[in-house]
Design a protein around this motif. Sequence first.
Motif, PDB file in Angstrom:
ATOM      1  N   HIS A 109       0.843  -1.194   0.000  1.00  0.00           N
ATOM      2  CA  HIS A 109       0.000   0.000   0.000  1.00  0.00           C
ATOM      3  C   HIS A 109       0.880   1.247   0.000  1.00  0.00           C
ATOM      4  CE1 HIS A 109       0.756   1.045   4.251  1.00  0.00           C
ATOM      5  NE2 HIS A 109       0.627  -0.248   4.521  1.00  0.00           N
ATOM      6  N   TRP A 110       0.314   2.338  -0.455  1.00  0.00           N
ATOM      7  CA  TRP A 110       0.991   3.626  -0.384  1.00  0.00           C
ATOM      8  C   TRP A 110       1.043   4.085   1.066  1.00  0.00           C
ATOM      9  CZ3 TRP A 110       3.242   5.384  -4.742  1.00  0.00           C
ATOM     10  CH2 TRP A 110       2.751   4.939  -5.974  1.00  0.00           C
ATOM     11  N   SER A 111       1.986   4.960   1.378  1.00  0.00           N
ATOM     12  CA  SER A 111       2.143   5.452   2.742  1.00  0.00           C
ATOM     13  C   SER A 111       0.931   6.274   3.182  1.00  0.00           C
ATOM     14  CB  SER A 111       3.398   6.328   2.854  1.00  0.00           C
ATOM     15  OG  SER A 111       3.537   6.855   4.159  1.00  0.00           O
ATOM     16  N   SER A 112       0.610   6.182   4.461  1.00  0.00           N
ATOM     17  CA  SER A 112      -0.455   7.004   5.042  1.00  0.00           C
ATOM     18  C   SER A 112       0.062   8.377   5.429  1.00  0.00           C
ATOM     19  CB  SER A 112      -1.052   6.312   6.277  1.00  0.00           C
ATOM     20  OG  SER A 112      -0.050   6.092   7.256  1.00  0.00           O
ATOM     21  N   SER A 113       1.381   8.571   5.370  1.00  0.00           N
ATOM     22  CA  SER A 113       1.992   9.880   5.615  1.00  0.00           C
ATOM     23  C   SER A 113       1.991  10.676   4.314  1.00  0.00           C
ATOM     24  CB  SER A 113       3.434   9.704   6.117  1.00  0.00           C
ATOM     25  OG  SER A 113       4.188  10.884   5.953  1.00  0.00           O
ATOM     26  N   GLN A 114       1.372  11.846   4.324  1.00  0.00           N
ATOM     27  CA  GLN A 114       1.246  12.616   3.088  1.00  0.00           C
ATOM     28  C   GLN A 114       2.612  12.943   2.485  1.00  0.00           C
ATOM     29  OE1 GLN A 114      -0.134  16.842   3.070  1.00  0.00           O
ATOM     30  NE2 GLN A 114      -1.743  16.099   1.696  1.00  0.00           N
ATOM     31  N   LYS A 115       3.554  13.361   3.312  1.00  0.00           N
ATOM     32  CA  LYS A 115       4.885  13.718   2.805  1.00  0.00           C
ATOM     33  C   LYS A 115       5.562  12.507   2.171  1.00  0.00           C
ATOM     34  CE  LYS A 115       9.318  15.723   4.231  1.00  0.00           C
ATOM     35  NZ  LYS A 115      10.092  16.298   5.362  1.00  0.00           N
ATOM     36  N   THR A 116       5.474  11.369   2.834  1.00  0.00           N
ATOM     37  CA  THR A 116       6.087  10.152   2.292  1.00  0.00           C
ATOM     38  C   THR A 116       5.360   9.682   1.045  1.00  0.00           C
ATOM     39  OG1 THR A 116       6.732   9.512   4.543  1.00  0.00           O
ATOM     40  CG2 THR A 116       6.830   7.804   2.843  1.00  0.00           C
ATOM     41  N   LEU A 117       4.049   9.794   1.043  1.00  0.00           N
ATOM     42  CA  LEU A 117       3.252   9.410  -0.119  1.00  0.00           C
ATOM     43  C   LEU A 117       3.670  10.212  -1.348  1.00  0.00           C
ATOM     44  CD1 LEU A 117       0.885   8.061  -1.581  1.00  0.00           C
ATOM     45  CD2 LEU A 117      -0.621   9.772  -0.561  1.00  0.00           C
ATOM     46  N   ILE A 118       3.849  11.508  -1.190  1.00  0.00           N
ATOM     47  CA  ILE A 118       4.272  12.351  -2.317  1.00  0.00           C
ATOM     48  C   ILE A 118       5.638  11.903  -2.825  1.00  0.00           C
ATOM     49  CG2 ILE A 118       4.983  14.690  -2.954  1.00  0.00           C
ATOM     50  CD1 ILE A 118       2.794  15.685  -0.985  1.00  0.00           C
ATOM     51  N   LEU A 130       7.422  -4.184   0.752  1.00  0.00           N
ATOM     52  CA  LEU A 130       8.388  -3.544   1.648  1.00  0.00           C
ATOM     53  C   LEU A 130       7.849  -2.229   2.186  1.00  0.00           C
ATOM     54  CD1 LEU A 130      11.709  -4.087  -0.337  1.00  0.00           C
ATOM     55  CD2 LEU A 130      10.995  -5.303   1.737  1.00  0.00           C
ATOM     56  N   HIS A 131       6.980  -1.581   1.425  1.00  0.00           N
ATOM     57  CA  HIS A 131       6.431  -0.286   1.823  1.00  0.00           C
ATOM     58  C   HIS A 131       5.243  -0.417   2.774  1.00  0.00           C
ATOM     59  CE1 HIS A 131       8.480   0.471  -2.064  1.00  0.00           C
ATOM     60  NE2 HIS A 131       8.882   1.573  -1.452  1.00  0.00           N
ATOM     61  N   ASN A 132       4.725  -1.628   2.910  1.00  0.00           N
ATOM     62  CA  ASN A 132       3.621  -1.859   3.836  1.00  0.00           C
ATOM     63  C   ASN A 132       4.054  -1.472   5.247  1.00  0.00           C
ATOM     64  OD1 ASN A 132       1.916  -3.388   5.808  1.00  0.00           O
ATOM     65  ND2 ASN A 132       0.985  -4.227   3.964  1.00  0.00           N
ATOM     66  N   ASN A 133       3.181  -0.827   5.990  1.00  0.00           N
ATOM     67  CA  ASN A 133       3.564  -0.366   7.335  1.00  0.00           C
ATOM     68  C   ASN A 133       3.921  -1.527   8.261  1.00  0.00           C
ATOM     69  OD1 ASN A 133       1.137  -0.537   9.657  1.00  0.00           O
ATOM     70  ND2 ASN A 133       0.417  -0.734   7.554  1.00  0.00           N
ATOM     71  N   CYS A 134       3.476  -2.736   7.925  1.00  0.00           N
ATOM     72  CA  CYS A 134       3.755  -3.921   8.738  1.00  0.00           C
ATOM     73  C   CYS A 134       4.922  -4.757   8.209  1.00  0.00           C
ATOM     74  CB  CYS A 134       2.510  -4.803   8.838  1.00  0.00           C
ATOM     75  SG  CYS A 134       1.123  -4.051   9.708  1.00  0.00           S
ATOM     76  N   SER A 135       5.649  -4.261   7.233  1.00  0.00           N
ATOM     77  CA  SER A 135       6.677  -5.102   6.610  1.00  0.00           C
ATOM     78  C   SER A 135       7.797  -5.473   7.573  1.00  0.00           C
ATOM     79  CB  SER A 135       7.252  -4.415   5.366  1.00  0.00           C
ATOM     80  OG  SER A 135       7.989  -3.246   5.703  1.00  0.00           O
ATOM     81  N   GLY A 136       8.105  -4.613   8.534  1.00  0.00           N
ATOM     82  CA  GLY A 136       9.141  -4.945   9.506  1.00  0.00           C
ATOM     83  C   GLY A 136       8.729  -6.124  10.369  1.00  0.00           C
ATOM     84  N   LYS A 137       7.480  -6.118  10.822  1.00  0.00           N
ATOM     85  CA  LYS A 137       6.955  -7.238  11.604  1.00  0.00           C
ATOM     86  C   LYS A 137       6.998  -8.515  10.770  1.00  0.00           C
ATOM     87  CE  LYS A 137       2.485  -7.745  11.978  1.00  0.00           C
ATOM     88  NZ  LYS A 137       1.065  -7.548  12.394  1.00  0.00           N
ATOM     89  N   HIS A 138       6.566  -8.420   9.532  1.00  0.00           N
ATOM     90  CA  HIS A 138       6.538  -9.600   8.673  1.00  0.00           C
ATOM     91  C   HIS A 138       7.939 -10.095   8.339  1.00  0.00           C
ATOM     92  CE1 HIS A 138       2.196 -10.086   7.419  1.00  0.00           C
ATOM     93  NE2 HIS A 138       2.172  -9.019   8.197  1.00  0.00           N
ATOM     94  N   ALA A 139       8.884  -9.181   8.178  1.00  0.00           N
ATOM     95  CA  ALA A 139      10.269  -9.603   7.969  1.00  0.00           C
ATOM     96  C   ALA A 139      10.771 -10.362   9.194  1.00  0.00           C
ATOM     97  CB  ALA A 139      11.159  -8.397   7.693  1.00  0.00           C
ATOM     98  N   GLY A 140      10.380  -9.896  10.380  1.00  0.00           N
ATOM     99  CA  GLY A 140      10.734 -10.611  11.603  1.00  0.00           C
ATOM    100  C   GLY A 140      10.133 -12.001  11.629  1.00  0.00           C
TER     101      GLY A 140
END
Length: 335
Positions: A109-118, A130-140
């Motif tokens: 998904h695209w970032s929920s942060s407007q600055k990051t999304l742009i 990798l851009h999913n907000n949960c990707s760090g958890k899933h990598a773990g």
Amino acid sequence: MTNPVTVEVTRGLLVESRHRGSVAVVDGDGKLVFSLGDIEAAVFPRSACKAMQALPLVESGAADAYGFGDRELALACSSHNGEDEHVTVVASMLARAGRDVETLECGAHWSSSQKTLIHQARTLDAPNALHNNCSGKHAGFVCACCHQGVDPKGYVGYQHPLQVELRDVMESLTGAALGTDNCGIDGCSIPTYAVPLRGLAHGFGKMTTGNGLQSSRAKASRRLVDACMAEPFYVAGSGRACTELMQIAPGRIFAKTGAEGVFCAAIPEKGIAIALKCEDGATRAAEAMVAATLARFFERGGEVHAALMGFAAKPMRNWNGIHVGDVNVTSVLAG
């Protein structure tokens, strides 16, 4: 039980909206220190319990085997913005286990942060997992599986060995029985379980103090909490409440948000943990609630107390920068 109004939103001189909620604050033994509302009601912790879900990564020896430091462990507990720094470290975590983005089962998904999304829109054709907000958890999750010789394929499934292990971890920490009756599917596709708010707080109380835990789990728990406090940017990112709350008192506050108005936090030096829920799921109210609850346990008039209460009282401005109202906690939390 009717939960009290914990946050009011004003426009001009009038209250435009009200948010109700519940709060549980406990010590490491589960003794109630402060509470509001129905703290025995079951809530889905959602992403607020990611530090609990990261325990197999540490306890299995995977974190040490792959040379993970505070940044990687913080990302394993994170709901990040998908900023470049987050994506780079998550990719590195997978690479150390001989895997790549294709192994992730969290979706994109695209970032929920407007600055990051742009920024993403300017530099990417489309986001990947990798851009999913949960990707760090899933990598773990993937790394824990690979280190233990478990095929990570299907690791989001209810019957996968990793999810069975995570149920055991969550039951041990929260004291709640977990099964299909109180199970839902989280946004990143893994099972999520509704547990009493008080039990959720007690779980973090155990992780913070080590009370009631075997030595190995106590050490792993504190390692994860300390990693988040040491690297708050990797827990969330620029402009995010979790990151900013931990930066108010470096090394003294742990904070982690979850979807639908859930927030968990801890103050390790005081041996207390917090779990709360904004009844209507509003993030703005949950952020104000957790800041004000944390402030209760710091010296009134001190810098940390003032900064936390400032976080709990947010002015609202329109697109012309005109002050139009405020988000404020009510007297039940501001006292």
